[in-house]
Design an enzyme around this catalytic site. Structure first.
Site, PDB file in Angstrom:
ATOM      1  N   GLU A  56       8.079  39.576  -2.679  1.00  0.00           N
ATOM      2  CA  GLU A  56       6.863  39.623  -3.492  1.00  0.00           C
ATOM      3  C   GLU A  56       6.470  41.069  -3.781  1.00  0.00           C
ATOM      4  OE1 GLU A  56       3.215  37.048  -2.743  1.00  0.00           O
ATOM      5  OE2 GLU A  56       2.502  39.010  -2.061  1.00  0.00           O
TER       6      GLU A  56
ATOM      7  N   LYS B  34       2.817  24.360  -1.209  1.00  0.00           N
ATOM      8  CA  LYS B  34       1.440  23.864  -1.131  1.00  0.00           C
ATOM      9  C   LYS B  34       1.445  22.355  -1.378  1.00  0.00           C
ATOM     10  CE  LYS B  34      -0.447  28.315  -2.587  1.00  0.00           C
ATOM     11  NZ  LYS B  34      -1.191  29.067  -3.623  1.00  0.00           N
TER      12      LYS B  34
ATOM     13  N   ARG C   6       0.818  -1.220   0.000  1.00  0.00           N
ATOM     14  CA  ARG C   6       0.000   0.000   0.000  1.00  0.00           C
ATOM     15  C   ARG C   6       0.848   1.265   0.000  1.00  0.00           C
ATOM     16  NH1 ARG C   6      -3.349   1.609  -2.710  1.00  0.00           N
ATOM     17  NH2 ARG C   6      -4.182  -0.512  -2.541  1.00  0.00           N
TER      18      ARG C   6
ATOM     19  N   LYS D  32       6.621  37.880   1.683  1.00  0.00           N
ATOM     20  CA  LYS D  32       5.360  38.002   0.975  1.00  0.00           C
ATOM     21  C   LYS D  32       4.553  39.181   1.527  1.00  0.00           C
ATOM     22  CE  LYS D  32       3.227  34.201  -0.193  1.00  0.00           C
ATOM     23  NZ  LYS D  32       3.329  34.285  -1.666  1.00  0.00           N
TER      24      LYS D  32
ATOM     25  N   ASP E  32       3.514  38.903  -8.499  1.00  0.00           N
ATOM     26  CA  ASP E  32       2.340  38.143  -8.082  1.00  0.00           C
ATOM     27  C   ASP E  32       1.033  38.729  -8.615  1.00  0.00           C
ATOM     28  OD1 ASP E  32       1.276  35.955  -6.488  1.00  0.00           O
ATOM     29  OD2 ASP E  32       0.439  37.512  -5.206  1.00  0.00           O
TER      30      ASP E  32
END
Length: 285
Positions: A202, A137, A102, A169, A224
């Site tokens: 950013e 992410k 698995r 950011k 961005d």
């Protein structure tokens, strides 16, 4: 970026924790009905089309579970695959094969899906100077696998985590009191701590890019959520003073146009957070 030794430790932790989670005090299904000395053989059957990833990881899982298991590879990571292909055979203790099954399938299905999606972006950007990057992410606990899959698919890794690169950011900038203050504080912090980390900042508009460019030592500017035209203007404004990265909702359909604006990188969280596992099976033979 993290060192090869750090990456190896991450992979070891993933295997150890996954086996702990899945096996616990024993694979009682196999222990109940399969003799301890039974020997078996299984094949990894491909049931979809894409890019194979995770074979190196699978071999490590098998060897962790049982060093006596023998793996015969018919393919390698990065190979194009289609339904009906066989990636490898594994032979040895039937109980051991089933104990590892698995984890091997879960990892390879997800890694192959990520490599496949990454490769579609790589092909889309072919002929430009722009490279595709992943992001943070990722699925908690298996980031190393997902970033490994991006590399197999032909993409490049962004920073691995919060500790291996500075990325200022919008929230960092706002909490710090502005771009210049955030950059200055960061440089002072790095000097005080004796750290040598690259700095990415950013920008939300062209005015912020102008302000960023007043500071030396910036590795990359993150452009961005800019339009195509704004991105072209940003690249002209930066004019090679540092590297450029486009991000923010960039899709396979829009990636080429952003690349043609002249950015060095495009980052996409979708490489790891929006994929469907490639269908694979481990079948006894």
């Amino acid at each position: 970026m993290i060192s090869p030794d750090q990456f190896e430790k991450e992979i070891e932790l993933i295997i150890t924790n996954a086996i702990r989670e899945d096996v616990g005090d024993g694979d009682h299904s196999s222990l109940a009905c399969i003799p301890k000395n039974a020997i078996g053989k299984a094949k990894l059957l491909i049931k979809g089309q894409g890019i194979l990833a995770g074979l190196d990881f699978a071999e490590r899982v098998f060897k962790y579970v049982d060093p006596e298991l023998m793996i015969q590879r018919l393919m390698k990571d990065g190979d194009p695959i289609q339904r009906g292909d066989i990636a490898f055979f594994v032979e040895g203790s039937s109980q051991s094969i089933l104990k590892a099954e698995r984890l091997v399938l879960n990892a390879m299905q997800r890694m192959s899906a990520i490599a496949t999606k990454t490769n579609t972006f790589v092909q889309k950007l072919e002929g430009t100077n722009t490279k595709i990057l992943d992001t943070r992410k990722t699925t908690p606990g298996i980031r190393a696998l997902e970033k490994w899959a991006v590399k197999i698919g032909g993409g490049e890794n962004h920073r691995f985590a919060l500790y291996d690169m500075i990325m200022l950011k919008d929230n960092h900038i706002d909490f710090a009191g502005g771009i210049t203050k955030a950059i200055d504080k960061t440089k002072s912090y790095l000097k005080e701590k004796g750290l040598n980390l690259k700095i990415i900042v950013e920008a939300r508009n062209l005015e912020e890019i102008k302000e960023i460019l007043k500071s030396d030592g910036i590795y990359r500017i993150l452009i961005d959520n800019f339009s195509f035209e704004e991105t072209r203007q940003a690249v002209e404004l930066i004019n090679g003073k540092c590297l450029t990265e486009s991000s923010g909702g960039i899709t396979l359909e829009t990636a080429r146009t952003y690349a043609e604006c002249g950015v060095d990188y495009i980052s996409s969280g979708a490489l790891t957070h929006s994929i469907y596992n490639l269908d694979l099976s481990l079948k006894a033979v």
